[in-house]
Structures are given as C-alpha cells and as structure tokens.
Design a protein around this motif. Structure first.
Motif, PDB file in Angstrom:
ATOM      1  N   LYS A   8       0.834  -1.199   0.000  1.00 27.76           N
ATOM      2  CA  LYS A   8       0.000   0.000   0.000  1.00 27.76           C
ATOM      3  C   LYS A   8       0.871   1.253   0.000  1.00 27.76           C
ATOM      4  O   LYS A   8       2.051   1.216   0.316  1.00 27.76           O
ATOM      5  CB  LYS A   8      -0.922  -0.007   1.220  1.00 27.76           C
ATOM      6  CG  LYS A   8      -1.955  -1.125   1.167  1.00 27.76           C
ATOM      7  CD  LYS A   8      -3.028  -0.904   2.217  1.00 27.76           C
ATOM      8  CE  LYS A   8      -4.023  -2.035   2.215  1.00 27.76           C
ATOM      9  NZ  LYS A   8      -3.539  -3.209   2.962  1.00 27.76           N
ATOM     10  N   GLY A  10       2.769   4.408   0.940  1.00 24.87           N
ATOM     11  CA  GLY A  10       3.529   4.609   2.170  1.00 24.87           C
ATOM     12  C   GLY A  10       4.781   3.731   2.133  1.00 24.87           C
ATOM     13  O   GLY A  10       5.796   4.051   2.739  1.00 24.87           O
ATOM     14  N   ASP A  11       4.690   2.627   1.392  1.00 20.68           N
ATOM     15  CA  ASP A  11       5.855   1.755   1.195  1.00 20.68           C
ATOM     16  C   ASP A  11       6.803   2.431   0.202  1.00 20.68           C
ATOM     17  O   ASP A  11       6.371   2.869  -0.870  1.00 20.68           O
ATOM     18  CB  ASP A  11       5.381   0.397   0.648  1.00 20.68           C
ATOM     19  CG  ASP A  11       6.475  -0.655   0.693  1.00 20.68           C
ATOM     20  OD1 ASP A  11       7.604  -0.371   0.224  1.00 20.68           O
ATOM     21  OD2 ASP A  11       6.210  -1.754   1.191  1.00 20.68           O
ATOM     22  N   ILE A 160      -5.249   8.557   5.071  1.00 16.24           N
ATOM     23  CA  ILE A 160      -4.431   7.342   5.105  1.00 16.24           C
ATOM     24  C   ILE A 160      -3.770   7.185   6.479  1.00 16.24           C
ATOM     25  O   ILE A 160      -3.737   6.099   7.045  1.00 16.24           O
ATOM     26  CB  ILE A 160      -3.374   7.362   3.977  1.00 16.24           C
ATOM     27  CG1 ILE A 160      -4.076   7.204   2.620  1.00 16.24           C
ATOM     28  CG2 ILE A 160      -2.336   6.260   4.172  1.00 16.24           C
ATOM     29  CD1 ILE A 160      -3.170   7.370   1.413  1.00 16.24           C
ATOM     30  N   LYS A 161      -3.278   8.317   7.025  1.00 17.50           N
ATOM     31  CA  LYS A 161      -2.652   8.295   8.356  1.00 17.50           C
ATOM     32  C   LYS A 161      -3.649   7.769   9.392  1.00 17.50           C
ATOM     33  O   LYS A 161      -3.311   6.941  10.241  1.00 17.50           O
ATOM     34  CB  LYS A 161      -2.221   9.720   8.724  1.00 17.50           C
ATOM     35  CG  LYS A 161      -0.792   9.776   9.262  1.00 17.50           C
ATOM     36  CD  LYS A 161      -0.437  11.167   9.683  1.00 17.50           C
ATOM     37  CE  LYS A 161       0.985  11.519   9.212  1.00 17.50           C
ATOM     38  NZ  LYS A 161       1.266  12.950   9.389  1.00 17.50           N
ATOM     39  N   ARG A 163      -6.294   5.933   8.821  1.00 17.70           N
ATOM     40  CA  ARG A 163      -6.593   4.520   8.580  1.00 17.70           C
ATOM     41  C   ARG A 163      -5.432   3.628   9.046  1.00 17.70           C
ATOM     42  O   ARG A 163      -5.658   2.507   9.488  1.00 17.70           O
ATOM     43  CB  ARG A 163      -6.925   4.309   7.102  1.00 17.70           C
ATOM     44  CG  ARG A 163      -8.361   4.734   6.811  1.00 17.70           C
ATOM     45  CD  ARG A 163      -8.721   4.662   5.335  1.00 17.70           C
ATOM     46  NE  ARG A 163      -8.580   3.311   4.807  1.00 17.70           N
ATOM     47  CZ  ARG A 163      -8.809   3.004   3.523  1.00 17.70           C
ATOM     48  NH1 ARG A 163      -9.207   3.951   2.680  1.00 17.70           N
ATOM     49  NH2 ARG A 163      -8.664   1.784   3.093  1.00 17.70           N
ATOM     50  N   LYS A 164      -4.199   4.132   8.902  1.00 15.90           N
ATOM     51  CA  LYS A 164      -3.029   3.376   9.374  1.00 15.90           C
ATOM     52  C   LYS A 164      -3.111   3.171  10.878  1.00 15.90           C
ATOM     53  O   LYS A 164      -2.870   2.079  11.386  1.00 15.90           O
ATOM     54  CB  LYS A 164      -1.745   4.160   9.057  1.00 15.90           C
ATOM     55  CG  LYS A 164      -1.039   3.655   7.809  1.00 15.90           C
ATOM     56  CD  LYS A 164       0.298   4.355   7.617  1.00 15.90           C
ATOM     57  CE  LYS A 164       0.850   4.063   6.250  1.00 15.90           C
ATOM     58  NZ  LYS A 164       1.859   5.054   5.840  1.00 15.90           N
ATOM     59  N   LYS A 165      -3.466   4.245  11.590  1.00 16.30           N
ATOM     60  CA  LYS A 165      -3.603   4.179  13.060  1.00 16.30           C
ATOM     61  C   LYS A 165      -4.657   3.159  13.444  1.00 16.30           C
ATOM     62  O   LYS A 165      -4.511   2.439  14.431  1.00 16.30           O
ATOM     63  CB  LYS A 165      -3.990   5.562  13.606  1.00 16.30           C
ATOM     64  CG  LYS A 165      -2.806   6.309  14.179  1.00 16.30           C
ATOM     65  CD  LYS A 165      -3.275   7.557  14.919  1.00 16.30           C
ATOM     66  CE  LYS A 165      -2.136   8.558  15.042  1.00 16.30           C
ATOM     67  NZ  LYS A 165      -2.659   9.921  15.228  1.00 16.30           N
ATOM     68  N   ASP A 168      -6.258  -0.092   9.424  1.00 15.43           N
ATOM     69  CA  ASP A 168      -7.027  -0.319   8.201  1.00 15.43           C
ATOM     70  C   ASP A 168      -6.243   0.186   6.975  1.00 15.43           C
ATOM     71  O   ASP A 168      -6.797   0.809   6.088  1.00 15.43           O
ATOM     72  CB  ASP A 168      -8.395   0.409   8.338  1.00 15.43           C
ATOM     73  CG  ASP A 168      -9.233   0.285   7.085  1.00 15.43           C
ATOM     74  OD1 ASP A 168      -9.122  -0.742   6.400  1.00 15.43           O
ATOM     75  OD2 ASP A 168      -9.991   1.231   6.778  1.00 15.43           O
ATOM     76  N   TRP A 169      -4.945  -0.055   6.964  1.00 16.49           N
ATOM     77  CA  TRP A 169      -4.131   0.329   5.794  1.00 16.49           C
ATOM     78  C   TRP A 169      -2.882  -0.507   5.732  1.00 16.49           C
ATOM     79  O   TRP A 169      -2.352  -0.887   6.774  1.00 16.49           O
ATOM     80  CB  TRP A 169      -3.740   1.815   5.876  1.00 16.49           C
ATOM     81  CG  TRP A 169      -3.155   2.318   4.581  1.00 16.49           C
ATOM     82  CD1 TRP A 169      -1.837   2.434   4.286  1.00 16.49           C
ATOM     83  CD2 TRP A 169      -3.869   2.777   3.435  1.00 16.49           C
ATOM     84  NE1 TRP A 169      -1.683   2.934   3.028  1.00 16.49           N
ATOM     85  CE2 TRP A 169      -2.920   3.152   2.470  1.00 16.49           C
ATOM     86  CE3 TRP A 169      -5.233   2.891   3.117  1.00 16.49           C
ATOM     87  CZ2 TRP A 169      -3.277   3.642   1.213  1.00 16.49           C
ATOM     88  CZ3 TRP A 169      -5.582   3.380   1.887  1.00 16.49           C
ATOM     89  CH2 TRP A 169      -4.618   3.759   0.938  1.00 16.49           C
TER      90      TRP A 169
END
Ligand code: NI
Length: 169
Positions: A8, A10-11, A160-161, A163-165, A168-169
């Motif tokens: 996803k 962020g990589d 996205i941040k 959802r990452k927390k 869910d990302w």
C-alpha cells in the motif's frame, strides 16, 4: 500461480524508479503470471511490479469486461505519444477505497516487450489508454494522487494516516 501481497501507499518501493528488465528469465515469466493471478483476484484492472514489492519495469493490465480475459503483460514499456486529455475517475490497488478524477491522454501510442521478448507498438484508446498510463507511472515511482491539487492530496494523506492508526491500511 501464486497470489502476491500488494503493498500500500507509504511503502518506499512505490516511489522508486524501477530497473529495466534485460533478460526475460523463467523468474520474470513466473512473476508476470503471479501478478496476473493477483490482479484477477483483486478489484483492479492493472498491477505494476513495484506494487508487489519488485522494483522492475513490468506491469500487467486487463480491462476487458464480464470476466473475459485479454491480458497485457508489458515489459520495459514506454509511452511514445499521447493526445486528447480527458478526466476520468481512477483508483489503485495500493490505495484501497480511494477514487479521484485524473486527467490523462485518451489515446496513446506505447511500446513494450512481450514475454517472448518481441517489441510491440500499439495504439490504445479510452479506459485501456488510461490503464497503460497509470501502470507505466508506477514504474517511474509516480502514483495517481500526484496529479491532484495539493489540498486534495493532503486530505488523502491525512485519511491514510488515520486509517493506518486504525490498522485499516
Ligand atoms: Ni495503481
């Protein structure tokens, strides 16, 4: 064939410029088939090697409707020319649930190697042309949100941040 893990946004691999493929080995062919398999099992019409963590110039595309299969496997692809930009909604398997309008050429000429190492020069239009441009962008470390206005991109990064927390990302 095997299912590969889709990375996803962020990589860092999604931001790297990929390496040209100099030799179409058995491993490259296997990767192409695995990428197709992965794409067909995901809600997407295209998948680029960096999206499965491999920084090489290869992508797969299939925009044919109703489960009919007409796959493209593009090795070292290049856009030669384009005309008539239009705006269409777009998503990406590395951005699940995010869809935005992106302006791209409606008609392009592209060149690529197929799995047999033959050079193909094709003219493609419409949705397929859009998919070619989206996937070839991935090979240059570019993603579709790069085309959006800065404020829109910021909102997406924020989402996205969040959802990452939430895992869910
Ligand atoms: Ni994509």
């Amino acid at each position: 064939m095997a299912q590969l893990k889709i990375v996803k946004y962020g990589d860092s691999v999604l931001r790297q410029k990929t390496k040209e493929i100099s030799d179409i080995t058995m491993e490259i062919k296997q990767l192409a088939y695995d990428m197709l398999d992965t794409m067909y099992n995901a809600p997407g019409v295209g998948l680029a090697a960096p999206q499965v963590g491999v920084s090489l110039q290869m992508c797969v595309i299939d925009v044919s409707p109703n489960g009919k299969k007409h796959p493209f496997i593009l090795i070292n692809p290049k856009i030669i020319s384009g005309e008539n930009k239009i705006e269409l909604e777009e998503g990406c398997l590395s951005f699940p649930g995010i869809f935005e309008l992106v302006k791209r050429y409606d008609k392009i000429i592209a060149e690529y190697l197929d799995l047999d190492g033959n050079i193909n020069r094709v003219e493609v239009i419409g949705f397929l042309a859009k998919a070619f441009q989206h996937e070839i962008d991935h090979l240059n470390g570019k993603v579709f949100i790069d085309y959006l206005a800065a404020w829109k991109r910021k909102n997406i990064e924020k989402e996205i941040k969040k959802r990452k927390k939430g895992g869910d990302w």
